[in-house]
Design an enzyme around this catalytic site. Structure first.
Site, PDB file in Angstrom:
ATOM      1  N   HIS A   1      31.860  81.706  43.001  1.00 41.54           N
ATOM      2  CA  HIS A   1      32.867  81.318  42.017  1.00 41.54           C
ATOM      3  C   HIS A   1      34.274  81.581  42.551  1.00 41.54           C
ATOM      4  CE1 HIS A   1      33.153  79.765  37.942  1.00 41.54           C
ATOM      5  NE2 HIS A   1      34.226  80.517  37.758  1.00 41.54           N
TER       6      HIS A   1
ATOM      7  N   LYS B   1      27.767  71.239  33.570  1.00 43.94           N
ATOM      8  CA  LYS B   1      27.316  71.780  32.288  1.00 43.94           C
ATOM      9  C   LYS B   1      27.121  70.656  31.281  1.00 43.94           C
ATOM     10  CE  LYS B   1      29.465  76.345  32.683  1.00 43.94           C
ATOM     11  NZ  LYS B   1      30.430  77.298  32.074  1.00 43.94           N
TER      12      LYS B   1
ATOM     13  N   HIS C   1      36.016  70.569  34.115  1.00 45.27           N
ATOM     14  CA  HIS C   1      36.382  71.227  32.868  1.00 45.27           C
ATOM     15  C   HIS C   1      36.568  70.186  31.767  1.00 45.27           C
ATOM     16  CE1 HIS C   1      38.165  74.942  35.121  1.00 45.27           C
ATOM     17  NE2 HIS C   1      36.878  75.035  34.928  1.00 45.27           N
TER      18      HIS C   1
ATOM     19  N   TYR D   1      42.225  78.987  34.598  1.00 39.67           N
ATOM     20  CA  TYR D   1      41.383  79.196  35.773  1.00 39.67           C
ATOM     21  C   TYR D   1      42.149  79.105  37.072  1.00 39.67           C
ATOM     22  CZ  TYR D   1      37.061  78.708  38.472  1.00 39.67           C
ATOM     23  OH  TYR D   1      36.024  78.893  39.332  1.00 39.67           O
TER      24      TYR D   1
ATOM     25  N   ARG E   1      35.303  78.584  44.435  1.00 36.20           N
ATOM     26  CA  ARG E   1      35.684  77.527  43.480  1.00 36.20           C
ATOM     27  C   ARG E   1      37.125  77.734  43.022  1.00 36.20           C
ATOM     28  NH1 ARG E   1      33.717  74.065  39.272  1.00 36.20           N
ATOM     29  NH2 ARG E   1      34.387  74.634  37.171  1.00 36.20           N
TER      30      ARG E   1
ATOM     31  N   ARG F   1      30.166  74.804  41.038  1.00 34.77           N
ATOM     32  CA  ARG F   1      29.525  76.039  40.597  1.00 34.77           C
ATOM     33  C   ARG F   1      28.288  76.244  41.465  1.00 34.77           C
ATOM     34  NH1 ARG F   1      30.834  72.950  36.029  1.00 34.77           N
ATOM     35  NH2 ARG F   1      32.360  73.934  34.630  1.00 34.77           N
TER      36      ARG F   1
END
Length: 314
Positions: free
Chosen positions: A260, A190, A286, A295, A263, A166
């Site tokens: 993105h 994250k 993820h 995705y 990615r 990211r």
């Protein structure tokens, strides 16, 4: 904690402010959410509180499921996207669950709150030829103008495409997260979750070429940042987005994507090359395989090739 919104109007009526501030503080301290995520949650809650205020509610203990459903229905009637409705419903469920757990309300009216299912729309992506052309042109630009900025831009593009990070993860990289012996990078994702991502040879070569001249741009304000801006401090995500848009603008027929998009291209090209979904999930960071399935996509050509190779009646 710094409030995501400091204005009294944005914070809503007085009866809601204390709970709002405490919830956002708990999200920051317990879940380590980014400032961007906190602002989003604050905005979602503020919209609900305004709706409840118009209904005449003066405390969260007065709120029922019909109130929450009318709030979602009102937004849906104004054309709000399903993905936004889904996020806002999740935020409200989280908030009311927290109110109930902390004893602020006797029951949780949001437990049964549902939002429209999110569609599985595939984002646009680069094909492999466009990715190669983008990187080749960036490298050619270094040959014509061998400046620290040009080397940095190539390294940024190579790392985004090679590692699938990211943009926030790339901008947050520090020098001690690079493993030069094994060509690995430790990425902090994250929720402060760390993952290790391999770096391909072209990307590592470009990264090393940038690090050789990093000192000509970096100032003490950069600290240990791998990538720095032209003013010498840690690079800003907006600058990275401009670099990616500019690089893709030079590739005829390529979609206008941001970081993105690179990615997504990385994940797609891995699957096209035969990588399994679990490996791609780990590389992307993820927490759920379902997220990776949405995705990424596998091309029809690869599916047909697999069918013809494996099915006895192909």
């Amino acid at each position: 904690m710094n409030e995501p919104s400091s204005s009294d109007d944005a914070a809503g009526p007085g009866w809601a402010r204390a709970a709002r501030a405490d919830w956002l503080c708990s999200l920051e301290l317990d879940q380590h959410l980014s400032a961007h995520s906190l602002r989003a949650y604050a905005g979602d809650l503020d919209g609900l509180v305004q709706h409840l205020d118009r209904l005449g509610r003066t405390g969260f203990e007065q709120v029922g499921l019909p109130d929450l459903r009318s709030w979602l229905a009102n937004q849906q009637s104004r054309g709000m996207q399903r993905s936004t409705l889904q996020r806002r419903a999740a935020a409200v469920r989280g908030f009311f669950g927290w109110l109930h757990r902390t004893g602020r309300i006797p029951h949780d009216p949001a437990q049964a709150l549902r939002s429209p299912r999110r569609g599985r729309r595939l984002p646009p992506t680069l094909d492999q030829r466009d990715a190669e052309r983008m990187l080749s042109r960036a490298i050619e630009a270094v040959g014509a103008d061998d400046t620290p900025v040009a080397r940095r831009d190539v390294a940024l593009l190579e790392m985004l495409y090679a590692c699938g990070t990211r943009v926030s993860e790339l901008c947050g990289l520090d020098l001690d997260q690079l493993d030069g012996e094994r060509h690995l990078v430790r990425v902090l994702g994250k929720g402060d979750k760390e993952r290790v991502v391999p770096v391909g040879r072209p990307a590592w070569t470009a990264l090393q070429a940038w690090l050789d001249v990093r000192g000509r741009l970096a100032t003490p304000a950069a600290g240990a940042a791998v990538f720095v801006g032209e003013r010498g401090a840690r690079i800003d995500p907006r600058v990275v987005r401009r670099i990616v848009h500019r690089a893709l603008a030079g590739v005829e027929g390529a979609p206008d994507l941001g970081p993105h998009g690179l990615r997504h291209a990385m994940a797609t090209h891995l699957l096209e090359g035969g990588a399994d979904l679990r490996s791609v999930q780990e590389l992307l960071g993820h927490s759920s395989l379902a997220t990776t399935q949405i995705y990424t996509h596998v091309t029809t050509d690869r599916l047909r090739a697999a069918f013809e190779q494996a099915h006895p009646r192909a």
